[in-house]
Motif scaffolding. Structure first.
Motif, PDB file in Angstrom:
ATOM      1  N   GLY A  95       4.433 -39.987 -34.923  1.00 23.95           N
ATOM      2  CA  GLY A  95       4.183 -41.178 -35.732  1.00 23.95           C
ATOM      3  C   GLY A  95       2.973 -40.954 -36.609  1.00 23.95           C
ATOM      4  O   GLY A  95       2.368 -39.869 -36.593  1.00 23.95           O
ATOM      5  N   MET A 123       2.101 -45.629 -29.318  1.00 27.27           N
ATOM      6  CA  MET A 123       3.314 -45.255 -28.589  1.00 27.27           C
ATOM      7  C   MET A 123       2.971 -44.462 -27.334  1.00 27.27           C
ATOM      8  O   MET A 123       3.580 -44.659 -26.283  1.00 27.27           O
ATOM      9  CB  MET A 123       4.236 -44.442 -29.496  1.00 27.27           C
ATOM     10  CG  MET A 123       4.909 -45.265 -30.577  1.00 27.27           C
ATOM     11  SD  MET A 123       6.056 -44.262 -31.530  1.00 27.27           S
ATOM     12  CE  MET A 123       7.215 -43.764 -30.260  1.00 27.27           C
ATOM     13  N   ILE A 160      11.185 -47.992 -34.462  1.00 29.96           N
ATOM     14  CA  ILE A 160      11.008 -46.741 -33.735  1.00 29.96           C
ATOM     15  C   ILE A 160      12.347 -46.042 -33.545  1.00 29.96           C
ATOM     16  O   ILE A 160      13.352 -46.676 -33.227  1.00 29.96           O
ATOM     17  CB  ILE A 160      10.362 -46.997 -32.357  1.00 29.96           C
ATOM     18  CG1 ILE A 160       9.087 -47.830 -32.501  1.00 29.96           C
ATOM     19  CG2 ILE A 160      10.091 -45.677 -31.640  1.00 29.96           C
ATOM     20  CD1 ILE A 160       8.002 -47.191 -33.338  1.00 29.96           C
TER      21      ILE A 160
END
Length: 266
Positions: free
Chosen positions: A245, A253, A151
């Motif tokens: 994402g 997330m 990430i």
């Protein structure tokens, strides 16, 4: 190719040439403090001037929102420009900085270009036409679990961002303990470009400027990704808060980050 994308690419490459030449003598560059921990150089201004010149030549009636010179009035088309995203990196010879150019028509992003002059990587997208890296189509990853995910993020390090620091650190902890790692390049534009082509699986940050993220947003979207603000809405350009994402990773997330969103980050 989309004609406005062609102009954005030309402008980005021309600005990148200015930046690349300047990178060979950084110690001689004039540096000014915009505010604490926020720098601007004569190279930022020269690169921005070159971009605006290219755009004004092709589209004299378009509006412009540029990091260094602010808003230039025009019609319903607005170019959103960061001439050198990652100025601090550039000044330290840290090889992560980029030119970022986006075009918005009314309230919809239409074109995005992110150019990394050091590596000659050109990320492009036009609405409905997909996302490309140096003319090769790119897609976000298919990572479907937090375990194993990499990430990207950026830290709220400026003086006026300290009000967000506690909430951000809680988000950071939640993401850190549930994924395989967190990376910070120091350029949100690069983080989003890397997400679009699969070097990262997700990205979040708070209190960004529209010129930091506009080009990256449409590139991620055209690469199959999802982008929202921290409240799962589409006010990211207004709030500067962003989660991005692939569809599954974005959802995961959001579930990690949302419990730590405070009233001043809505």
């Amino acid at each position: 190719m989309h004609p406005m994308l062609t102009i954005a690419i030309r402008a980005a490459r021309n600005a990148g040439d200015i930046i690349l030449r300047a990178s060979e003598h950084v110690s001689h560059i004039q540096i000014d403090n915009k505010e604490q921990h926020d720098f601007v150089t004569e190279i930022d201004r020269q690169a921005e001037h070159e971009i605006i010149k290219n755009i004004r030549t092709a589209f004299p009636d378009h509006a412009i929102l540029a990091e260094e010179s602010g808003r230039h009035e025009g019609n319903e088309y607005t170019w959103i420009i960061d001439p050198l995203d990652g100025t601090t990196n550039f000044l330290h010879g840290f090889p992560h900085y980029a030119v970022s150019i986006a075009l918005k028509h009314k309230n919809r992003l239409e074109v995005g270009v992110i150019y990394l002059p050091l590596t000659n990587e050109l990320f492009t997208a036009a609405r409905g036409e997909g996302a490309m890296l140096n003319n090769r189509r790119i897609r976000v990853t298919k990572q479907a679990s937090l375990a194993g995910a990499l990430i990207g993020t950026g830290f709220p390090f400026k003086a006026q961002q300290q009000q967000y620091l506690d909430a951000y650190l809680n988000m950071f902890k939640a993401v850190c303990v549930n994924t395989s790692g967190i990376r910070r390049t120091g350029s949100a534009a690069i983080d989003l470009a890397f997400l679009a082509m699969g070097r990262l699986d997700g990205f979040w940050e708070v209190d960004l400027k529209s010129w930091d993220i506009a080009a990256g947003i449409i590139i991620v979207q055209e690469a199959g990704g999802v982008v929202t603000d921290l409240s799962f809405n589409d006010q990211y350009l207004e709030s500067g808060n962003i989660i991005a994402g692939n569809p599954k990773m974005h959802q995961l997330m959001y579930q990690l980050i949302n419990p730590h969103v405070t009233d001043n980050l809505q």
